[in-house]
Design a protein around this motif. Structure first.
Motif, PDB file in Angstrom:
ATOM      1  N   LEU A  15       0.260  -4.198 -16.270  1.00  0.00           N
ATOM      2  CA  LEU A  15      -1.082  -3.872 -15.804  1.00  0.00           C
ATOM      3  C   LEU A  15      -2.082  -4.925 -16.274  1.00  0.00           C
ATOM      4  N   ALA A  16      -1.960  -5.334 -17.534  1.00  0.00           N
ATOM      5  CA  ALA A  16      -2.873  -6.344 -18.084  1.00  0.00           C
ATOM      6  C   ALA A  16      -2.753  -7.657 -17.315  1.00  0.00           C
ATOM      7  N   ALA A  27      -6.614   6.605 -12.944  1.00  0.00           N
ATOM      8  CA  ALA A  27      -7.732   7.044 -12.106  1.00  0.00           C
ATOM      9  C   ALA A  27      -7.472   6.710 -10.638  1.00  0.00           C
ATOM     10  N   LEU A  28      -6.997   5.503 -10.366  1.00  0.00           N
ATOM     11  CA  LEU A  28      -6.677   5.126  -8.982  1.00  0.00           C
ATOM     12  C   LEU A  28      -5.575   6.024  -8.423  1.00  0.00           C
ATOM     13  N   ALA A  75      -1.865   0.161  -4.595  1.00  0.00           N
ATOM     14  CA  ALA A  75      -0.534  -0.193  -4.103  1.00  0.00           C
ATOM     15  C   ALA A  75       0.061  -1.340  -4.926  1.00  0.00           C
ATOM     16  N   LEU A  76      -0.755  -2.360  -5.204  1.00  0.00           N
ATOM     17  CA  LEU A  76      -0.299  -3.480  -6.033  1.00  0.00           C
ATOM     18  C   LEU A  76       0.104  -2.996  -7.422  1.00  0.00           C
ATOM     19  N   LEU A  77      -0.747  -2.177  -8.028  1.00  0.00           N
ATOM     20  CA  LEU A  77      -0.444  -1.683  -9.380  1.00  0.00           C
ATOM     21  C   LEU A  77       0.746  -0.741  -9.375  1.00  0.00           C
ATOM     22  N   ALA A  78       0.912   0.044  -8.314  1.00  0.00           N
ATOM     23  CA  ALA A  78       2.075   0.939  -8.226  1.00  0.00           C
ATOM     24  C   ALA A  78       3.362   0.122  -8.209  1.00  0.00           C
TER      25      ALA A  78
END
Length: 120
Positions: A15-16, A27-28, A75-78
């Motif tokens: 994530l970082a 939250a997203l 979507a990118l973070l998932a």
């Protein structure tokens, strides 16, 4: 090695790498309906304000909603979280033990220099 801690560290690092933290990811995800309501006390107003400053969420009356950019970001973070979780879990998985200790001659008759290898 604690596999849960390894997975958690891998998620935080992934994530970082994308300039996000776990609170933003949660939250997203909540706003996308993937987890319980983001209005719950565990989602800080500061997190929602940060997401709004990036243009990823907007307020619609009393409710927060993902913007198109927010859906793309989520979507990118998932994908990032899924990949990091899989890689960390695979790395933490116990490896099979080589019963022969890496010695190709151990236990095979006629295969090696051991004096008893060819004994009848």
């Amino acid at each position: 090695m604690n596999p849960h801690a390894e997975v958690s560290r891998a998620i935080d690092a992934a994530l970082a790498h994308h300039g996000a933290d776990r609170d933003e990811w949660m939250a997203l995800s909540a706003l996308a309906g993937a987890i319980p309501d983001p209005g719950a006390p565990d989602v800080a107003a500061e997190t929602l304000d940060r997401l709004a400053a990036h243009g990823w969420v907007s307020r619609d009356g009393d409710a927060w909603a993902l913007t198109a950019d927010g859906r793309a970001r989520r979507a990118l973070l998932a994908d990032t979280v899924v990949a990091a979780t899989g890689a960390a879990a695979a790395a933490a998985r116990p490896r099979p033990v080589n019963r022969f200790g890496g010695n190709p001659h151990h236990g095979f008759r006629g295969a090696g220099p051991r004096p008893d290898a060819d004994a009848v």
